[in-house]
Enzyme design. Structure first.
Site, PDB file in Angstrom:
ATOM      1  N   GLU A 146      41.703   6.820  68.082  1.00 15.65           N
ATOM      2  CA  GLU A 146      40.758   7.300  69.049  1.00 15.65           C
ATOM      3  C   GLU A 146      40.865   6.080  69.923  1.00 15.65           C
ATOM      4  O   GLU A 146      40.975   5.952  71.145  1.00 15.65           O
ATOM      5  CB  GLU A 146      39.563   7.415  68.547  1.00 15.65           C
ATOM      6  N   ASP A 160      32.465  16.655  69.155  1.00 15.50           N
ATOM      7  CA  ASP A 160      32.050  15.218  68.826  1.00 15.50           C
ATOM      8  C   ASP A 160      30.631  15.090  68.390  1.00 15.50           C
ATOM      9  O   ASP A 160      29.985  15.531  67.527  1.00 15.50           O
ATOM     10  CB  ASP A 160      32.689  14.400  69.621  1.00 15.50           C
TER      11      ASP A 160
HETATM   12 ZN   LIG Z   1      33.848  12.264  66.001  1.00 12.48          ZN
END
Ligand SMILES: [Zn+2]
Length: 355
Positions: free
Chosen positions: A215, A293
């Site tokens: 990420e 998320d």
């Molecule tokens: Zn996450």
């Protein structure tokens, strides 16, 4: 709402919003505390009047307007501070399920960080009972099936890894709804391989491996997640786009990426939505799933993420149904559950297109 959301609602995608709103879905990457909407936070704040979090909805809306990422973390931690009793845990979990159900989410793997609660003195048995009680009530009352991913908060170090592995593998504690083991928090300065022994224990106990990786760091972190932690899906995996061999490997092995477009912009993992690598992923044949998320904290929800994906990938109803079915395939549902939800998606889509 922010620019990227306005962009997502422009053009032909607007016509797809009603389709998306009714589309039966599975959500695979959504965090427990990160799902606390202003409504839920207001209820929690009212239970703990000594906290600095406002209870008034208007003041709360201001409170949830982040000036930068550091401010986001500050607000996130103030919400963590409102989860003080098992009843708070139950309320949060149950209300999150209500909001998922509103978006026609039939199945969700909710990432929970039990270490944050047990470290704060919530009794571990009472914590497990609270989430399980909420899970059962949500399934009966909303028809949404919840499953758990217990994740290590990487920034809290190996002590938190040990505690999370213990809570996830101790037969006397492990909740029935637990299906997977994860790793979150910052990646920079927190190398994935150090967590191998904890993932080994979780996998040996029958749990699936779903770490966040790639990420905020490069594709080498995704390789580490695969090779060292036995990852079966990757949380984000955004930087995989920079490594063609990795993309080939993910595609061949059907290792899904849990893509959360708006989150990637909010955290600056990606600069603009138009630069999001989701197109490279699909072009390479990688199994892409769409997720939210920390939705209220990023000013989004799962339906909006599907609208964003439709715009970025130029999808019509069939394409969106395909994305929803990717999440079913990549989920840890049993075969019968997968078939049921995939069939429901097909039936819904066919009747929408026939009308
Ligand atoms: Zn996450």
């Amino acid at each position: 709402m922010t620019d990227h959301l306005d962009a997502a609602t422009a053009g032909p995608v607007r016509d797809l919003h009603a389709f998306i709103a009714g589309l039966p879905k599975a959500e695979l990457h959504v965090h427990h505390v990160g799902s606390a909407s202003p409504r839920i936070v207001s209820e929690l704040a009212a239970r703990h009047p000594d906290s600095k979090v406002p209870t008034d909805p208007e003041a709360l809306a201001d409170y949830f307007t982040f000036t930068d990422f550091a401010h986001f973390i500050e607000v996130y931690l103030s919400v963590v501070d409102l989860i003080r009793t098992p009843e708070d845990v139950r309320l949060l979990t149950y209300e999150v399920a209500r909001e998922l159900a509103r978006q026609q989410v039939r199945y969700a793997e909710l990432t929970i960080t039990p270490f944050s609660s047990t470290r704060r003195g919530i009794d571990e048995r009472a914590f497990m009972d609270a989430i399980e009680d909420a899970r059962k009530a949500a399934e009966t009352e909303f028809g949404t099936v919840l499953r758990w991913c217990f994740d290590i908060p990487g920034e809290a170090g190996l002590e938190s890894a040990e505690e999370t592995a213990r809570l996830a593998t101790d037969d006397r504690l492990r909740p029935e709804g637990l299906v997977s083991f994860g790793l979150g928090g910052p990646e920079i300065g927190v190398p994935r391989p150090q967590f191998k022994p904890y993932f080994d224990r979780a996998i040996a106990a029958g749990l699936h491996s779903v770490p966040h990786a790639g990420e905020t760091t490069g594709p080498e972190t995704v390789w580490d997640a695969l090779n060292e932690l036995g990852a079966e899906r990757i949380g984000h995996g955004t930087s995989s786009a920079r490594d063609p061999e990795l993309l080939r490997h993910l595609a061949e092995q059907r290792i899904a990426l849990e893509v959360c477009p708006t989150s990637n912009i909010a955290t600056r993992a990606v600069t603009t939505l138009d630069e999001h690598p989701i197109k490279e992923f699909t072009r390479a044949g990688v199994l892409v799933t769409i997720n939210s998320d920390d939705p209220p904290m990023f000013g989004t929800d799962l339906n909006n993420e599907y609208a964003v994906a439709a715009r970025l990938l130029g999808l019509d109803e069939q394409g969106l149904a395909g994305l929803a079915k990717n999440a079913v395939e990549a989920s840890f549902m049993d075969a019968a559950g997968k078939k049921r939800l995939a069939d429901e998606i097909d039936t819904y889509t066919a009747s929408w297109l026939a009308s």
